[in-house]
Design a protein around this motif. Structure first.
Motif, PDB file in Angstrom:
ATOM      1  N   PRO A  28       0.815  -1.223   0.000  1.00 19.44           N
ATOM      2  CA  PRO A  28       0.000   0.000   0.000  1.00 19.44           C
ATOM      3  C   PRO A  28       0.849   1.274   0.000  1.00 19.44           C
ATOM      4  N   TRP A  29       1.961   1.274   0.695  1.00 16.79           N
ATOM      5  CA  TRP A  29       2.854   2.432   0.716  1.00 16.79           C
ATOM      6  C   TRP A  29       3.328   2.749  -0.692  1.00 16.79           C
ATOM      7  N   ARG A  30       3.743   1.731  -1.426  1.00 10.63           N
ATOM      8  CA  ARG A  30       4.227   1.930  -2.790  1.00 10.63           C
ATOM      9  C   ARG A  30       3.117   2.463  -3.704  1.00 10.63           C
ATOM     10  N   VAL A  31       1.925   1.865  -3.618  1.00  9.53           N
ATOM     11  CA  VAL A  31       0.812   2.268  -4.480  1.00  9.53           C
ATOM     12  C   VAL A  31       0.396   3.704  -4.197  1.00  9.53           C
ATOM     13  N   LEU A  32       0.245   4.044  -2.924  1.00  8.35           N
ATOM     14  CA  LEU A  32      -0.245   5.374  -2.573  1.00  8.35           C
ATOM     15  C   LEU A  32       0.793   6.454  -2.870  1.00  8.35           C
ATOM     16  N   ARG A  33       2.054   6.163  -2.638  1.00  6.84           N
ATOM     17  CA  ARG A  33       3.092   7.150  -2.950  1.00  6.84           C
ATOM     18  C   ARG A  33       3.208   7.345  -4.461  1.00  6.84           C
ATOM     19  N   ARG A 197     -16.798   4.833   1.400  1.00  5.37           N
ATOM     20  CA  ARG A 197     -15.420   5.237   1.702  1.00  5.37           C
ATOM     21  C   ARG A 197     -14.744   4.299   2.687  1.00  5.37           C
ATOM     22  N   LEU A 198     -15.316   3.112   2.855  1.00  2.78           N
ATOM     23  CA  LEU A 198     -14.759   2.083   3.730  1.00  2.78           C
ATOM     24  C   LEU A 198     -14.202   0.952   2.870  1.00  2.78           C
ATOM     25  N   VAL A 199     -12.901   0.657   3.041  1.00  4.72           N
ATOM     26  CA  VAL A 199     -12.228  -0.364   2.244  1.00  4.72           C
ATOM     27  C   VAL A 199     -11.593  -1.380   3.189  1.00  4.72           C
ATOM     28  N   THR A 200     -11.909  -2.655   3.001  1.00  8.15           N
ATOM     29  CA  THR A 200     -11.324  -3.692   3.842  1.00  8.15           C
ATOM     30  C   THR A 200     -10.788  -4.815   2.965  1.00  8.15           C
ATOM     31  N   GLY A 201      -9.734  -5.465   3.445  1.00  3.02           N
ATOM     32  CA  GLY A 201      -9.119  -6.585   2.734  1.00  3.02           C
ATOM     33  C   GLY A 201      -8.951  -7.761   3.677  1.00  3.02           C
ATOM     34  N   GLN A 202      -8.971  -8.964   3.104  1.00  4.11           N
ATOM     35  CA  GLN A 202      -9.024 -10.176   3.925  1.00  4.11           C
ATOM     36  C   GLN A 202      -7.679 -10.620   4.473  1.00  4.11           C
ATOM     37  N   ASN A 203      -6.598 -10.414   3.713  1.00  7.89           N
ATOM     38  CA  ASN A 203      -5.335 -11.085   4.030  1.00  7.89           C
ATOM     39  C   ASN A 203      -4.179 -10.361   3.335  1.00  7.89           C
ATOM     40  N   PRO A 204      -2.933 -10.804   3.560  1.00  5.85           N
ATOM     41  CA  PRO A 204      -1.812 -10.136   2.898  1.00  5.85           C
ATOM     42  C   PRO A 204      -1.920 -10.129   1.378  1.00  5.85           C
ATOM     43  N   GLN A 205      -2.531 -11.152   0.818  1.00  5.56           N
ATOM     44  CA  GLN A 205      -2.688 -11.222  -0.639  1.00  5.56           C
ATOM     45  C   GLN A 205      -3.578 -10.099  -1.176  1.00  5.56           C
ATOM     46  N   SER A 206      -4.304  -9.434  -0.310  1.00  5.12           N
ATOM     47  CA  SER A 206      -5.237  -8.376  -0.701  1.00  5.12           C
ATOM     48  C   SER A 206      -4.627  -6.981  -0.595  1.00  5.12           C
ATOM     49  N   ALA A 207      -3.359  -6.886  -0.202  1.00  9.05           N
ATOM     50  CA  ALA A 207      -2.767  -5.579   0.116  1.00  9.05           C
ATOM     51  C   ALA A 207      -2.741  -4.635  -1.077  1.00  9.05           C
ATOM     52  N   ALA A 208      -2.266  -5.108  -2.218  1.00 12.72           N
ATOM     53  CA  ALA A 208      -2.154  -4.228  -3.380  1.00 12.72           C
ATOM     54  C   ALA A 208      -3.527  -3.813  -3.882  1.00 12.72           C
ATOM     55  N   GLY A 209      -4.469  -4.747  -3.890  1.00 13.40           N
ATOM     56  CA  GLY A 209      -5.818  -4.420  -4.335  1.00 13.40           C
ATOM     57  C   GLY A 209      -6.494  -3.409  -3.440  1.00 13.40           C
ATOM     58  N   LEU A 210      -6.304  -3.544  -2.123  1.00 14.09           N
ATOM     59  CA  LEU A 210      -6.855  -2.566  -1.192  1.00 14.09           C
ATOM     60  C   LEU A 210      -6.262  -1.189  -1.450  1.00 14.09           C
ATOM     61  N   ALA A 211      -4.959  -1.144  -1.675  1.00 13.21           N
ATOM     62  CA  ALA A 211      -4.296   0.150  -1.908  1.00 13.21           C
ATOM     63  C   ALA A 211      -4.803   0.809  -3.176  1.00 13.21           C
ATOM     64  N   ARG A 212      -5.025   0.030  -4.213  1.00 13.89           N
ATOM     65  CA  ARG A 212      -5.538   0.614  -5.462  1.00 13.89           C
ATOM     66  C   ARG A 212      -6.928   1.211  -5.252  1.00 13.89           C
ATOM     67  N   LYS A 213      -7.754   0.534  -4.477  1.00 15.89           N
ATOM     68  CA  LYS A 213      -9.090   1.062  -4.194  1.00 15.89           C
ATOM     69  C   LYS A 213      -8.994   2.338  -3.364  1.00 15.89           C
ATOM     70  N   MET A 214      -8.085   2.362  -2.398  1.00 18.37           N
ATOM     71  CA  MET A 214      -7.868   3.582  -1.619  1.00 18.37           C
ATOM     72  C   MET A 214      -7.473   4.734  -2.531  1.00 18.37           C
ATOM     73  N   ALA A 215      -6.525   4.475  -3.431  1.00 18.98           N
ATOM     74  CA  ALA A 215      -6.051   5.529  -4.336  1.00 18.98           C
ATOM     75  C   ALA A 215      -7.193   6.045  -5.210  1.00 18.98           C
ATOM     76  N   GLU A 216      -8.043   5.146  -5.681  1.00 20.00           N
ATOM     77  CA  GLU A 216      -9.182   5.559  -6.503  1.00 20.00           C
ATOM     78  C   GLU A 216     -10.122   6.472  -5.723  1.00 20.00           C
ATOM     79  N   LEU A 217     -10.402   6.119  -4.483  1.00 25.67           N
ATOM     80  CA  LEU A 217     -11.315   6.912  -3.667  1.00 25.67           C
ATOM     81  C   LEU A 217     -10.709   8.258  -3.294  1.00 25.67           C
ATOM     82  N   LEU A 218      -9.422   8.273  -3.006  1.00 28.34           N
ATOM     83  CA  LEU A 218      -8.756   9.524  -2.653  1.00 28.34           C
ATOM     84  C   LEU A 218      -8.717  10.485  -3.840  1.00 28.34           C
ATOM     85  N   ALA A 219      -8.778   9.954  -5.040  1.00 24.45           N
ATOM     86  CA  ALA A 219      -8.718  10.780  -6.236  1.00 24.45           C
ATOM     87  C   ALA A 219     -10.076  11.399  -6.593  1.00 24.45           C
ATOM     88  N   GLN A 220     -11.129  10.957  -5.927  1.00 25.99           N
ATOM     89  CA  GLN A 220     -12.478  11.452  -6.268  1.00 25.99           C
ATOM     90  C   GLN A 220     -12.743  12.821  -5.663  1.00 25.99           C
TER      91      GLN A 220
END
Length: 220
Positions: A28-33, A197-220
């Motif tokens: 998530p740090w990499r995606v958001l930055r 505006r609530l984003v949740t992920g199940q496990n470590p495998q979901s980290a990148a997908g959660l970050a992408r959704k966060m980035a999309e919402l922050l851009a709105q």
């Protein structure tokens, strides 16, 4: 925009080490930055929090730990009480079993969620990170999770690892008790749930997908 990452400070998992999950932090740090956002860190106890999930063969993790705005910043993390929630457009609760002990019911973490969400910001949590969301009441006294679609590390996955009797409560059941509509994928499969505006992920495998959704919402 500014995003706050929250890390557990709890280190003991029934005699085994635990702490914040590095993989759930780095992706998530990499995606958001990359999306142009600034990331700050707090940990429940401040200072250097305990860490798990370090893959020494992962160049992204190695680079993160050496980065002055990554691992070096974590080493001197502030406590949740020491930051101004109003300075952040998003908050992300990183997983790791330790969160089950010190995220749950933490007044300063609840205050951060209320502030960020109440101002139209994004609230995200991964794996055991949703422990921070249990019991959070918004300014109108409604439970944040009531009627919301969410996921987290599942009770079945906890049980399959023999940890259901080690953790202080069942995260899945606590989310459901708050009125959340819980869903999950099979163990170790990525699963991200977005509800407003609530984003949740199940496990470590979901980290990148959660970050992408966060980035999309922050851009709105």
């Amino acid at each position: 925009m500014n995003v706050l990452f929250v890390l557990t400070g709890h280190a003991d998992l029934g005699g085994r080490p635990t702490g914040f999950h590095l993989g759930e932090t780095v992706e998530p740090w990499r995606v958001l930055r990359a999306a142009g956002h600034t990331v700050d860190f707090v940990s429940v106890d401040g200072g250097q929090p305990p860490m798990i999930g370090h893959d020494r063969h992962d160049p992204h993790q190695t680079a993160f730990l050496a980065d002055p705005e990554g691992g070096e910043l974590i080493a001197h993390s502030r406590r949740p009480e020491d930051v101004d929630p109003g300075a952040y457009d998003g908050v992300y609760f990183v997983g790791g079993h330790g969160a089950m002990w010190d995220f749950h019911g933490h007044p300063a973490l609840h205050a951060i969620v209320r502030s960020v969400y109440g101002r139209g910001g994004v609230v995200a949590a991964l794996c055991h990170g949703p422990a921070a969301l249990v019991g959070v009441r918004l300014d109108d006294d409604r439970l944040l999770l009531d009627g919301r679609a969410v996921t987290s590390f599942s009770h079945a996955d906890e049980t399959s690892r023999g940890l259901d009797t080690v953790v202080p409560f069942s995260l899945q059941h606590a989310l459901e008790k708050d009125g959340a509509h819980y869903s999950c994928a099979p163990d170790r499969h990525a699963h991200v749930v977005v509800d407003g505006r609530l984003v949740t992920g199940q496990n470590p495998q979901s980290a990148a997908g959660l970050a992408r959704k966060m980035a999309e919402l922050l851009a709105q």
